[in-house]
Design a protein around this motif. Structure first.
Motif, PDB file in Angstrom:
ATOM      1  N   SER A  47       0.689  -0.590  -4.405  1.00  0.00           N
ATOM      2  CA  SER A  47      -0.858  -0.435  -4.233  1.00  0.00           C
ATOM      3  C   SER A  47      -1.282   1.053  -4.763  1.00  0.00           C
ATOM      4  CB  SER A  47      -1.127  -0.517  -2.815  1.00  0.00           C
ATOM      5  OG  SER A  47      -2.558  -0.218  -2.667  1.00  0.00           O
ATOM      6  N   THR A  48      -2.341   1.096  -5.345  1.00  0.00           N
ATOM      7  CA  THR A  48      -3.211   2.444  -5.669  1.00  0.00           C
ATOM      8  C   THR A  48      -4.159   2.656  -4.692  1.00  0.00           C
ATOM      9  OG1 THR A  48      -2.413   2.243  -7.754  1.00  0.00           O
ATOM     10  CG2 THR A  48      -4.214   3.817  -7.388  1.00  0.00           C
ATOM     11  N   THR A  50      -5.884   1.005  -2.056  1.00  0.00           N
ATOM     12  CA  THR A  50      -5.525   0.843  -0.596  1.00  0.00           C
ATOM     13  C   THR A  50      -4.779   1.839   0.038  1.00  0.00           C
ATOM     14  OG1 THR A  50      -5.651  -1.815  -1.206  1.00  0.00           O
ATOM     15  CG2 THR A  50      -5.314  -0.924   1.256  1.00  0.00           C
TER      16      THR A  50
HETATM   17  N1   CP Z   1      -7.612  -3.783  -4.394  1.00  0.00           N
HETATM   18  C1   CP Z   1      -6.405  -3.294  -3.969  1.00  0.00           C
HETATM   19  O1   CP Z   1      -6.057  -3.596  -3.020  1.00  0.00           O
HETATM   20  O2   CP Z   1      -6.013  -2.364  -4.859  1.00  0.00           O
HETATM   21  P1   CP Z   1      -4.465  -1.929  -4.979  1.00  0.00           P
HETATM   22  O3   CP Z   1      -3.703  -2.887  -4.696  1.00  0.00           O
HETATM   23  O4   CP Z   1      -4.396  -0.918  -5.825  1.00  0.00           O
HETATM   24  O5   CP Z   1      -4.602  -1.380  -3.490  1.00  0.00           O
END
Ligand code: CP
Length: 302
Positions: A47-48, A50
């Motif tokens: 994840s970035t 969240t």
């Molecule tokens: N939208 C979202 O969940 O992005 P991440 O996976 O980067 O958290």
């Protein structure tokens, strides 16, 4: 303390209440309320947005945050996610922000931890990403007067998208007029309601839309990669400037990220005047601050 696992735990007025709290936080009208609370970001998937926005949100509320990278943790030695969480609770963690690939794992961890700590669902399996839905609704509210006259079109791989299920849940709670699901038949989810319409023709699916949400192909969740023919998908479903003209002139373009530029969306649409994609990322911090306050303050949204 209480958990936040599923948007369905709220009714319309509770959801509005949380969105209002996020607005107050954005306006700087709320005092930091989580001073020295120990918070763990426990992500069993990459994840970035969240992970970083929960961390920023918790820090802005005064909390102490630790990030557990499952690739560097004892998960790699065979420890279960539940045992990891129980050990962190024993060390004093009070709020657990959890992402996991399994649909029911966040609930299982919450059940194991009990109600003297809070668990927040940061996205699990293919069915739930409730904090994403909260920030998506917040972003729509920033551009549209009310939900009840909106047509929202979601385009892309919805079958494997936790965002689709949570966004549709939130849009239904808020009483949206129409939801168009636009995808090849093999990527359409089983979602039925009077105001949900499915299209395998993108031109029909975008017609007169107020809000367009593009989604990437989530090949990491597919049983077999051959489910999708990329060149055909790009030709038939990519969100381009020409296709955007079919929506209302003031339509906004959203994407939860991560984007696969040149696949589900062109650069010119992603970076264009109608795109609110980076506003979504910015709003995520305030919505997650509101969620953190919600799980520790029982007076909110009851
Ligand atoms: N939208 C979202 O969940 O992005 P991440 O996976 O980067 O958290």
């Amino acid at each position: 303390m209480r958990h936040f696992i599923d948007l369905k735990q709220w009714d319309k007025s509770q959801l509005h209440h949380l969105l209002q709290l996020a607005q107050e936080l954005k306006s700087g009208n709320v005092e930091p309320s989580l001073a020295h609370y120990p918070v763990a970001n426990l992500f069993f998937e990459p994840s970035t947005r969240t992970r970083c926005s929960f961390e920023l949100a918790a820090k802005q509320l005064g909390a102490e945050v630790i990030n557990i990278d499952s690739h560097l943790s004892s998960i790699q030695k065979g420890e279960t996610a539940i045992d990891t969480a129980l050990n962190l609770k024993a060390m004093g963690i009070k709020i657990f922000i959890i992402r996991h690939k399994q649909n029911d794992m966040v609930q299982q961890i919450a059940d194991a931890l009990g109600n003297d700590v809070a668990v927040i669902n940061a996205g699990c399996g293919t069915k739930q990403h409730p904090s994403q839905a909260l920030l998506d609704m917040f972003t729509i509210m920033g551009h549209k007067q009310q939900f009840t006259n909106l047509t929202v079109s979601i385009v892309g791989d919805m079958l494997h998208s936790r965002v689709t299920y949570s966004d549709v849940t939130a849009l239904q709670i808020l009483g949206v007029k129409q939801i168009n699901l636009v995808a090849p038949k093999q990527l359409l989810p089983e979602l039925t309601a009077k105001n949900i319409h499915c299209f395998d023709n993108i031109n029909q699916g975008l017609d007169n839309s107020d809000v367009i949400i593009a989604l990437r192909i989530q090949k990491e969740r597919m049983d077999h990669e051959n489910l999708i023919d990329y060149p055909e998908f790009i030709q038939r479903y990519q969100l381009t400037n020409d296709r955007l003209q079919l929506a209302k002139p003031d339509a906004i373009v959203m994407h939860p990220g991560p984007m696969n530029r040149g696949v589900e969306i062109t650069d010119s649409v992603a970076d264009g005047k109608q795109s609110v994609i980076l506003q979504q990322a910015a709003n995520g911090v305030f919505c997650r601050m509101a969620l953190l306050q919600y799980v520790v303050d029982a007076s909110i949204a009851i």
